[in-house]
Write a protein that holds these residues in place. Sequence first.
Motif, PDB file in Angstrom:
ATOM      1  N   UNK A 330       5.954 -44.356-111.789  1.00 20.30           N
ATOM      2  CA  UNK A 330       6.734 -43.807-112.040  1.00 20.30           C
ATOM      3  C   UNK A 330       6.500 -42.413-111.712  1.00 20.30           C
ATOM      4  N   UNK A 331       5.772 -41.979-112.274  1.00 20.76           N
ATOM      5  CA  UNK A 331       4.872 -40.299-112.161  1.00 20.76           C
ATOM      6  C   UNK A 331       3.406 -40.096-112.319  1.00 20.76           C
ATOM      7  N   UNK A 332       2.687 -39.253-111.578  1.00 23.26           N
ATOM      8  CA  UNK A 332       1.839 -38.667-111.741  1.00 23.26           C
ATOM      9  C   UNK A 332       2.061 -37.088-112.393  1.00 23.26           C
ATOM     10  N   UNK A 333       1.916 -36.302-113.509  1.00 25.35           N
ATOM     11  CA  UNK A 333       2.214 -35.096-113.896  1.00 25.35           C
ATOM     12  C   UNK A 333       1.312 -34.232-112.529  1.00 25.35           C
ATOM     13  N   UNK A 334       1.214 -32.977-113.453  1.00 26.15           N
ATOM     14  CA  UNK A 334       0.084 -31.904-112.115  1.00 26.15           C
ATOM     15  C   UNK A 334      -1.274 -32.376-113.322  1.00 26.15           C
ATOM     16  N   UNK A 335      -1.963 -32.380-114.503  1.00 23.14           N
ATOM     17  CA  UNK A 335      -3.057 -32.323-114.485  1.00 23.14           C
ATOM     18  C   UNK A 335      -3.573 -34.141-113.880  1.00 23.14           C
ATOM     19  N   UNK A 347      -0.442 -44.211-104.096  1.00 22.94           N
ATOM     20  CA  UNK A 347       1.006 -44.748-105.048  1.00 22.94           C
ATOM     21  C   UNK A 347       1.412 -43.209-104.294  1.00 22.94           C
ATOM     22  N   UNK A 348       2.769 -43.893-103.625  1.00 25.57           N
ATOM     23  CA  UNK A 348       3.644 -41.998-103.833  1.00 25.57           C
ATOM     24  C   UNK A 348       4.239 -42.594-105.554  1.00 25.57           C
ATOM     25  N   UNK A 349       4.485 -41.464-106.242  1.00 27.12           N
ATOM     26  CA  UNK A 349       4.842 -41.751-107.427  1.00 27.12           C
ATOM     27  C   UNK A 349       6.585 -42.324-107.632  1.00 27.12           C
ATOM     28  N   UNK A 350       7.026 -42.490-108.046  1.00 28.35           N
ATOM     29  CA  UNK A 350       9.084 -43.364-107.912  1.00 28.35           C
ATOM     30  C   UNK A 350       9.402 -41.848-108.181  1.00 28.35           C
ATOM     31  N   UNK A 351       9.142 -40.823-109.145  1.00 31.90           N
ATOM     32  CA  UNK A 351      10.152 -39.596-109.284  1.00 31.90           C
ATOM     33  C   UNK A 351       9.943 -38.958-107.796  1.00 31.90           C
ATOM     34  N   UNK A 352       8.551 -38.879-106.939  1.00 30.31           N
ATOM     35  CA  UNK A 352       9.508 -38.610-105.203  1.00 30.31           C
ATOM     36  C   UNK A 352      10.062 -38.895-104.693  1.00 30.31           C
ATOM     37  N   UNK A 353      10.630 -40.169-104.806  1.00 30.91           N
ATOM     38  CA  UNK A 353      11.444 -41.568-103.841  1.00 30.91           C
ATOM     39  C   UNK A 353      12.474 -41.725-104.407  1.00 30.91           C
ATOM     40  N   UNK A 407       5.329 -28.167-112.651  1.00 34.72           N
ATOM     41  CA  UNK A 407       3.804 -27.270-111.779  1.00 34.72           C
ATOM     42  C   UNK A 407       3.705 -28.716-111.106  1.00 34.72           C
ATOM     43  N   UNK A 408       3.865 -29.789-110.265  1.00 33.49           N
ATOM     44  CA  UNK A 408       2.715 -31.400-109.761  1.00 33.49           C
ATOM     45  C   UNK A 408       3.555 -30.982-108.720  1.00 33.49           C
ATOM     46  N   UNK A 409       3.267 -31.208-107.324  1.00 35.09           N
ATOM     47  CA  UNK A 409       3.109 -31.429-106.000  1.00 35.09           C
ATOM     48  C   UNK A 409       3.766 -32.468-105.915  1.00 35.09           C
TER      49      UNK A 409
END
Length: 541
Positions: A330-335, A347-353, A407-409
């Motif tokens: 679902x997501x990878x945060x900045x940290x 993984x390309x997280x769902x938040x980016x798709x 701050x996440x990319x």
Amino acid sequence: VLHVDHVQGDPFAAPSRLCVEVDRRHAGLSAAVDPDDSARLGLEDFLGRSFARAIRRVVAPRRRSRGMGNSGLVEIDAGGQEVLERTAVVVFDEAVEIRFVVGLPARGRTVLGHQAARMLLEQVPQIVQQSLLARAVDQQALALHVRTVVDWTALRGQLRPHGLVAFVADGAVLPRRSGVDPQPLTGESVVPCCSPPELAVELELANGHSVRGMGIPDGVSLIVGGGFHGKSTLLDALALGIYPHIPGDGRERVVARDGVVKVRAEDGRRVAAVDISPFITDLPHSRDVRRFHSDDASGSTSQAANIVEALEMGADALLIDEDTSATNFMVRDRRMQQLVTKDQEPIVPFIDRVRGLHAVHRCSTVMVVGGCGDYFDVADRVIQMDQYQATDVTIRAAQIARQHPSGRADETRLPLASIVSRVPDPRSFDPSKGRRDVKIGARGLREILFGETVLELGALEQMVDPSQTRAIGELIHLYATEYLNRGEGLRSSLERMMSDLQSEGLDVATSHRVGNLALVRSFEVAAAINRMRTLSIEGQS
């Protein structure tokens, strides 16, 4: 007219299959409905439930004294809270057919003929007279039942023109008694739905009157709020908004488009040649992500496959609950992005798709989010559930996102591509078992026996009735024998089959008349096929 379609071999075998045919004019049902499909569906469902109630009145008090096993049983597939097209009751232009089962009485191998005669010549006629003849039917209840289904159909027909994924009428009651009891929760603590002004729309009922409620728009919608405030309850109601509901259920005017599919992570499921590259860019040992295969998929790969398979079948909205999703999908945060860099994470997280799914595939998303505010950056609408009431907090969520940037990319590297429909290998479908050429059955709601293959359907949360499970087994066999053509994609061939079912009825699924099947969507049939351990895709290495 009483038809005896099948007689059981002994009192412990499956009960005998019977059918009663009643002339509509004799029954007084000639003018009960218009010829449109929704009214007919409402009538069929009402008559099935009326027949079931009559069975309880006539048979239940006397059954205990009859023989062994299923002796004395009389039963019809009448359904639960949802209104489904069933083979148990079929309304034709001139007649009504009621299909039910009877446990003919016996003690061991001794036939109890006098008791059987009383069942067939006394009790069955009483049941028919109390349930199918207009003079014995509650006409107001019948009219309400039919009108409820017709109104639901009218509301659903307006969703797409209004740009809505779903609609929840004001006054709807969404909570259920428990996880195993789908009847509506009652009592002073129950809070009926009331649309926030920003999401309020008015749709027309079949009689021209309007109803106000909350419209869930196309795009990316989040459902947020604290624990136990009704987030998942709302999402579950939307998931089952693909079906009409009986009067008094509370969700009679909760409506969702037919292409709404609920997806989740599904550890351990089998995946056959699915292109998960939109979400998984590469895997260890150079495994092919464009034709991904696994006998034991992980949470992230299974959720990726579930989404791609839904898109393959034409889903136009996804329902996702954070609680049943793979967190790393679902997501990878900045940290985490800084600790585990992109070259180390496939993984390309769902938040980016999620926005690309709508832009490219016109597929909306409705998500329950309770712990990750990063999704505020990609949401079109944010709905907060507070004390079981919905509030539009879209503006506030956008302000928070600006004040506290994540701050996440963005981790997408390639744009979304078109979804290719796979072609199953006909050799994947073998319904034989032992000496039987065809052995298909169901164990409850979540398991199908297809020959020697067991299909686990526990993740298909939009199935509500074991009769649907039985139907899926039969429809897979029908698909494999009549509709599976080499070179034709799964979606195209299944849609041809479902179109024929709509025009000819569910009876075409079997070679003989049965009364225990209920209609499902092509999404559920495809999902079952995708979970077959024997499934092979043409061109699969």
